[in-house]
Structures are given as C-alpha cells and as structure tokens.
Design a protein around this motif. Structure first.
Motif, PDB file in Angstrom:
ATOM      1  N   SER A  52      41.493  53.496  34.425  1.00  0.00           N
ATOM      2  CA  SER A  52      40.054  53.238  34.414  1.00  0.00           C
ATOM      3  C   SER A  52      40.288  52.718  35.882  1.00  0.00           C
ATOM      4  N   GLN A  53      38.770  52.615  36.713  1.00  0.00           N
ATOM      5  CA  GLN A  53      38.638  52.100  37.859  1.00  0.00           C
ATOM      6  C   GLN A  53      37.289  51.462  37.963  1.00  0.00           C
ATOM      7  N   HIS A  54      37.138  50.333  38.767  1.00  0.00           N
ATOM      8  CA  HIS A  54      36.055  49.438  38.439  1.00  0.00           C
ATOM      9  C   HIS A  54      35.972  48.779  40.107  1.00  0.00           C
ATOM     10  N   HIS A  55      34.598  48.652  40.684  1.00  0.00           N
ATOM     11  CA  HIS A  55      34.341  47.942  41.668  1.00  0.00           C
ATOM     12  C   HIS A  55      33.243  47.134  41.554  1.00  0.00           C
ATOM     13  N   PHE A  56      33.811  45.527  42.359  1.00  0.00           N
ATOM     14  CA  PHE A  56      32.976  44.511  42.130  1.00  0.00           C
ATOM     15  C   PHE A  56      32.726  43.953  43.617  1.00  0.00           C
ATOM     16  N   GLU A  57      31.778  43.269  43.983  1.00  0.00           N
ATOM     17  CA  GLU A  57      31.729  42.684  45.301  1.00  0.00           C
ATOM     18  C   GLU A  57      32.764  41.327  45.416  1.00  0.00           C
ATOM     19  N   VAL A  58      32.927  40.917  44.220  1.00  0.00           N
ATOM     20  CA  VAL A  58      33.780  39.572  44.105  1.00  0.00           C
ATOM     21  C   VAL A  58      34.825  39.664  42.700  1.00  0.00           C
ATOM     22  N   GLU A  75      26.534  28.753  29.339  1.00  0.00           N
ATOM     23  CA  GLU A  75      25.126  28.357  29.694  1.00  0.00           C
ATOM     24  C   GLU A  75      24.908  28.781  31.104  1.00  0.00           C
ATOM     25  N   ASN A  76      25.733  28.917  31.762  1.00  0.00           N
ATOM     26  CA  ASN A  76      25.667  29.649  33.119  1.00  0.00           C
ATOM     27  C   ASN A  76      25.673  31.223  33.342  1.00  0.00           C
ATOM     28  N   ASP A  77      25.933  31.949  32.208  1.00  0.00           N
ATOM     29  CA  ASP A  77      25.940  33.283  32.031  1.00  0.00           C
ATOM     30  C   ASP A  77      27.012  34.025  32.575  1.00  0.00           C
ATOM     31  N   VAL A  78      28.160  33.359  32.548  1.00  0.00           N
ATOM     32  CA  VAL A  78      29.389  33.927  33.104  1.00  0.00           C
ATOM     33  C   VAL A  78      30.291  34.572  32.258  1.00  0.00           C
ATOM     34  N   ALA A  79      30.344  33.898  30.938  1.00  0.00           N
ATOM     35  CA  ALA A  79      31.161  34.474  29.919  1.00  0.00           C
ATOM     36  C   ALA A  79      31.300  35.750  30.040  1.00  0.00           C
ATOM     37  N   ARG A  80      30.228  36.467  29.931  1.00  0.00           N
ATOM     38  CA  ARG A  80      30.168  38.355  29.805  1.00  0.00           C
ATOM     39  C   ARG A  80      30.883  38.904  30.855  1.00  0.00           C
ATOM     40  N   HIS A  81      31.220  38.003  31.911  1.00  0.00           N
ATOM     41  CA  HIS A  81      31.849  38.775  32.983  1.00  0.00           C
ATOM     42  C   HIS A  81      33.235  38.728  33.017  1.00  0.00           C
ATOM     43  N   ILE A  82      33.844  38.115  31.966  1.00  0.00           N
ATOM     44  CA  ILE A  82      35.448  37.600  31.661  1.00  0.00           C
ATOM     45  C   ILE A  82      35.978  39.050  31.259  1.00  0.00           C
ATOM     46  N   ARG A  83      36.832  39.547  31.858  1.00  0.00           N
ATOM     47  CA  ARG A  83      37.842  40.629  31.252  1.00  0.00           C
ATOM     48  C   ARG A  83      39.102  40.007  30.816  1.00  0.00           C
ATOM     49  N   TYR A  84      39.219  40.019  29.464  1.00  0.00           N
ATOM     50  CA  TYR A  84      40.344  39.556  28.794  1.00  0.00           C
ATOM     51  C   TYR A  84      41.644  40.387  28.701  1.00  0.00           C
ATOM     52  N   GLY A  85      42.825  39.881  28.683  1.00  0.00           N
ATOM     53  CA  GLY A  85      43.903  40.291  28.319  1.00  0.00           C
ATOM     54  C   GLY A  85      44.574  41.278  29.660  1.00  0.00           C
ATOM     55  N   LEU A  86      44.088  40.949  30.877  1.00  0.00           N
ATOM     56  CA  LEU A  86      44.674  41.583  31.889  1.00  0.00           C
ATOM     57  C   LEU A  86      45.569  40.783  32.611  1.00  0.00           C
ATOM     58  N   ALA A  87      46.710  41.360  32.958  1.00  0.00           N
ATOM     59  CA  ALA A  87      47.581  40.897  33.902  1.00  0.00           C
ATOM     60  C   ALA A  87      47.492  41.464  35.330  1.00  0.00           C
ATOM     61  N   GLU A  93      47.226  45.202  33.966  1.00  0.00           N
ATOM     62  CA  GLU A  93      47.889  45.914  32.970  1.00  0.00           C
ATOM     63  C   GLU A  93      47.475  45.210  31.581  1.00  0.00           C
ATOM     64  N   LYS A  94      46.605  45.911  30.643  1.00  0.00           N
ATOM     65  CA  LYS A  94      46.274  45.564  29.582  1.00  0.00           C
ATOM     66  C   LYS A  94      47.562  45.156  28.670  1.00  0.00           C
ATOM     67  N   GLU A  95      47.871  43.866  28.512  1.00  0.00           N
ATOM     68  CA  GLU A  95      48.976  43.698  27.844  1.00  0.00           C
ATOM     69  C   GLU A  95      49.203  44.150  26.398  1.00  0.00           C
ATOM     70  N   VAL A  96      47.936  44.327  25.641  1.00  0.00           N
ATOM     71  CA  VAL A  96      48.115  45.057  24.319  1.00  0.00           C
ATOM     72  C   VAL A  96      48.455  46.306  24.185  1.00  0.00           C
ATOM     73  N   SER A  97      47.869  47.078  25.158  1.00  0.00           N
ATOM     74  CA  SER A  97      48.078  48.511  25.021  1.00  0.00           C
ATOM     75  C   SER A  97      48.942  49.326  26.324  1.00  0.00           C
ATOM     76  N   GLY A  98      49.207  48.055  27.183  1.00  0.00           N
ATOM     77  CA  GLY A  98      50.143  48.776  28.346  1.00  0.00           C
ATOM     78  C   GLY A  98      49.251  49.473  29.312  1.00  0.00           C
ATOM     79  N   GLU A  99      48.091  49.842  29.042  1.00  0.00           N
ATOM     80  CA  GLU A  99      47.175  50.667  29.773  1.00  0.00           C
ATOM     81  C   GLU A  99      46.867  49.923  31.223  1.00  0.00           C
ATOM     82  N   VAL A 100      46.760  50.840  32.332  1.00  0.00           N
ATOM     83  CA  VAL A 100      46.845  49.990  33.884  1.00  0.00           C
ATOM     84  C   VAL A 100      45.293  50.471  34.103  1.00  0.00           C
ATOM     85  N   ALA A 101      44.744  49.490  34.492  1.00  0.00           N
ATOM     86  CA  ALA A 101      43.355  49.279  35.182  1.00  0.00           C
ATOM     87  C   ALA A 101      43.469  48.924  36.487  1.00  0.00           C
TER      88      ALA A 101
END
Length: 508
Positions: free
Chosen positions: A2-8, A92-104, A122-130
């Motif tokens: 998978s591929q994703h783009h963000f400004e930051v 409270e600052n609406d940043v929790a939803r921006h966290i992508r967990y389990g990514l090394a 790498e998603k450490e649980v599945s080994g999938e690469v993003a």
C-alpha cells in the motif's frame, strides 16, 4: 504493497510525537499528516517501561505541554498517569486518529528530483510493507533503542542461578517479595527501583561503581495546591511553571559557575537526609554537579529505606557473578535472588533509521545540528530533541512551534524545499547532548550528531535563550536555503528582552 501520501509524516507517538502533532493541528490546521508508531500504543517511554515505581524525573508542571496544563499538586507523576495525560492530550486535540500503529519504519529516502521523502514501513504483525511519501519529515523517536537496553556481558553471568531482569523488559509477573535483590546502577532508574522494591523484598542493595548527585523532592507541591485554591487554574499553573523553570535554571547555572559551592550544598542536603545512618562516601561523586544528570529522590524514599535497613548501598566494582550473587573487587560478596542491571540506555538516533539523501546515507556523527531542530544538509526534515538538564517537553513545545512557523512560511511563499547549510564549517566536538559525560552518552559518541561552536549550530541547553531563538527570531537568518537559494538574514531584531522572557516563563 500500500502507498499513502501526507504533507507531514511524524515518526513516533511518544511525548515528542504527540506534542508535535498537537502543534500541527493548532498552528497548521490545513496540513495532512500521519504519525507512524512501531508499538501498539502511544506513550513512548511511558508505555515501554513497566518497572516498579516508574515515574517522572522532572516536575510535571514543566513536563506538561504548554497548551495543556498539568493540574493537581503532584510534582513527580507515575508512569501510568503520564501515559494517560499524553493519551488524553492526543484525544482532546484530535490527533489520536492520525496514528498508524504497529509500523516499523525501515527506510527514509529523500529525492531532490521529486522533492519529497519516501518511507517504507513494515507491519510487524503481518510482515506487510507499506510505503509513505511526505513533503516534510519529523523524527520524534527519542534517543535510545526500544528493543534493548544497555547491558554488558558480566564475567560469570551464566553461573548465576537466580533471575537477571533488565528494567526495560520487566516481567509483569515478577515476584520479588521476600527475596534478596541487587540493583546495579546509581541513575534515575536505580534510585526509583531501590526504595520501591524494598517495600516487599527481603533486602535491596544498590551496587554502584560511583555515586550520583541526589536531590530530595516532595511528590506534592503544597504551594501550587494553595495557588489553585485562590487563583484561576491557568494562572496558578503559569506561576508554578515559571517558578520551577527558574529554580531549575538557577541550579544548573550555579552548578556550572560555582561547582564547589553547589557541591557543598547538595552534599549538605544529603547529609541531613541520611542523618548519620549511611556512609557519605556512597553519596560523594568524584565529578562536579551537572557533569551528569542530577537524580531526584521522591519524598526522600531512598533515604528512608536506607535508615530502616531495608536497603543498602555498595560502592565497588564487579569482579564476577557467582551462583548466588555478585563478588566485588574488594572481595565482598552480595547475595542475590534477583539482579537488576539498571546501568543505562543504548543510544540510537531516529529509531535506528538511516536516512538517505539522493541515495547517500546520512552519517549522523558527521553532521551538525541547526537550532537543535534540523540536521545540516538534510532537506525538509526536523528532529524533536528535548532537554537533558530540565524537562524534555519544554524543548518539544518550542521546537514544534518553530517547525510550524517554518512550514507556514514555506506555504505562504510557495517554497518547496528548505535545508540548513553550515557554510562556515562550525562543527565542534560536543554531541547534541552537550557536555554531559554519562557512560551511555560516551558509548554513543559514534552515533550522535554534533553541535557547532557558534551561532545557530551551538546547543545552549538554555530554555530562555531557545525561546528567543525559536519563537521570536526570524526564520530567514542566512543559514537556510529555500529552493536552493540561500536566505538573507532579516534585519528584524527579536522583540526585545521582556517579551521572550515573559513568553518563556508564562507561555505563548
């Protein structure tokens, strides 16, 4: 893939990463961003460490973010409370939803042609690469290895029949009640562990190679509690925060200018605490105050444990481990059922990521740091790195504010790239961690970036000075290149002395 783009893109969802994200939401509200976190939970240090008594080593009124006051009278908070504070701040600052967990994050590559960063994780649980791309990259990973703490190979270690438990990997089910424990080390972790474990253990011995300067600190701030009763909460918080910053700065600066005077002061305080029940040789370092970090003793609990004979201190070197404990070079043997090597961290920059710029790996040791927030020669990248002599988060706030100011300026002017250039060859010998000579810093000399000898390349570890530089001085100072063109130093002077001072003590 998978591929994703963000400004930051922010790497790390600990205190620094959450702080950076909150400032982005507040000061750059239109920017898209994501936080890449290797673990399954936010909190960083305060999610990783689970040893008994884990707590802050800085007062919470300065450790808390400047935009979200730490309330109550507790000065030194436990790890769970700190993690909860960070978690609530993220929500409270609406940043929790921006966290992508389990990514090394494995790689980070800057392309001058594409003018963007490409990260593979790498998603450490599945080994999938993003794959992620971003216009701007900010490292918020702290400065130590989360996978393992530092532990040398002790002679005879395999002969020991008991348990060896590292504080960084504390078993949830460890039973030390009624057992003999030896904690190796004299830093903040050992100072916390010894009195806490002494409450249940048969006896706890703190084995140190050399003493550390200690300072007892009450866990509750009665003055702050009084101020909260008679003043609005935010005013009371600002006053307490300003007072604590001033006290911390005074102790550090006086230790640098008058080390002998401060040495007598610190040792005099300890002498009164032990009240003749412990040998002062165990509390008398052979270095000056603040050559290494000053360790805080919550409510004097270590001294109480020593006076009650629940704990003791041995100052010596290890000859070897034995089946039943540790033999010292003096010939003394320390019996132990459990040995805890609390002897420092394994330093690691950017979570072990080795960034590349146009295919060339960035060697951190060869780089100098610009205003303690950017690496020389590395485009569109910031690094949040807190203080070592006062609360880490004080630097997080103003560094995040600076990076937001920088990105806003670039957006306003249609600038795509920014890079700091050391055209004056300012690189010095000191690392970004300054003049501290703790063992874990000396061991990491080959991994740490350098600071310069002058100008914006020199790290002052001075909060008031950094507030002036990062919050008020113009972005264009002649050291930054925008889209390949070196900026000209602005003639606009910082806004006087009182405004930065007031801002530093009472907030933005």
């Amino acid at each position: 893939m998978s591929q994703h783009h963000f400004e930051v893109l922010i790497i790390g969802a600990g205190v620094s990463g959450i702080g950076m994200a909150c400032h982005l939401k507040r000061e750059c509200p239109g920017k898209t961003f994501a936080i890449l976190e290797r673990r399954q939970s936010l909190g960083g240090t305060w999610d990783l460490f689970r040893y008994p008594g884990i707590r802050s080593d800085s007062d919470m009124f300065t450790f808390g973010y400047n935009f979200r006051p730490w309330t109550g009278g507790k000065v030194l908070a436990d790890g769970a409370s700190i993690k909860n504070y960070v978690q609530e701040t993220a929500q409270e600052n609406d940043v929790a939803r921006h966290i992508r967990y389990g990514l090394a994050v494995k790689t980070a590559d800057w392309s001058g042609v594409d003018q963007c960063w490409t990260l593979t994780a790498e998603k450490e649980v599945s080994g999938e690469v993003a794959t992620f791309t971003a216009n701007f990259l900010i490292g918020c990973t702290g400065y130590y290895n989360y996978d393992q703490g530092y532990k040398p190979d002790f002679p005879g270690e395999s002969d020991f029949k008991g348990q060896i438990v590292h504080p960084q990997h504390w078993p949830e089910d460890l039973d030390y009640a009624g057992k003999k424990v030896v904690v190796i080390g004299s830093g903040a972790t050992a100072i916390t562990l010894v009195p806490t474990m002494a409450e249940k253990a048969a006896h706890v011995t703190m084995l140190q190679r050399s003493p550390t300067y200690l300072m007892p600190l009450p866990s509750t701030d009665k003055v702050s509690l009084f101020l909260q009763k008679v003043l609005p909460a935010r005013v009371a918080y600002r006053i307490t925060r300003a007072r604590n910053i001033a006290i911390s700065r005074f102790l550090f600066q006086r230790s640098r200018k008058s080390p002998n005077t401060m040495r007598r002061l610190f040792l005099g305080i300890i002498k009164r605490q032990v009240d003749g029940k412990a040998d002062m040789r165990h509390f008398t370092p052979d270095y000056n105050p603040w050559d290494q970090r000053l360790c805080v003793v919550k409510d004097g609990d270590l001294f109480r444990a020593l006076k009650a004979d629940k704990a003791s201190i041995a100052t010596d070197r290890i000859e070897q481990f034995t089946e039943t404990g540790i033999r010292l070079t003096s010939g003394e043997e320390l019996a132990a059922d459990i040995i805890v090597p609390a002897i420092g961290l394994d330093i690691q920059m950017l979570g072990g990521i080795r960034p590349r710029v146009d295919g060339e790996e960035v060697a951190m040791r060869d780089k100098v740091i610009y205003k303690s927030v950017m690496v020389e020669g590395v485009p569109n990248a910031g690094m949040i790195f807190g203080y070592t002599n006062i609360s880490w988060t004080l630097k997080v706030d103003i560094a995040a504010e600076y990076l937001c100011r920088l990105m806003n300026l670039m957006d306003q002017r249609g600038i795509h790239t920014v890079v700091a250039r050391d055209t004056e060859n300012s690189r010095g010998d000191d690392t970004i961690l300054g003049s501290l000579n703790a063992g874990y810093i000396r061991r990491a000399d080959d991994r740490l970036p350098r600071q310069g000898t002058k100008g914006p390349w020199k790290s002052t570890q001075n909060y008031l000075e950094d507030v002036k530089i990062l919050r008020f001085e113009p972005i264009e100072d002649g050291y930054l290149e925008f889209d390949g063109i070196r900026s000209h130093a602005s003639d606009r002077a910082p806004s006087g002395f009182l405004r930065p001072l007031r801002s530093a003590l009472f907030g933005a």
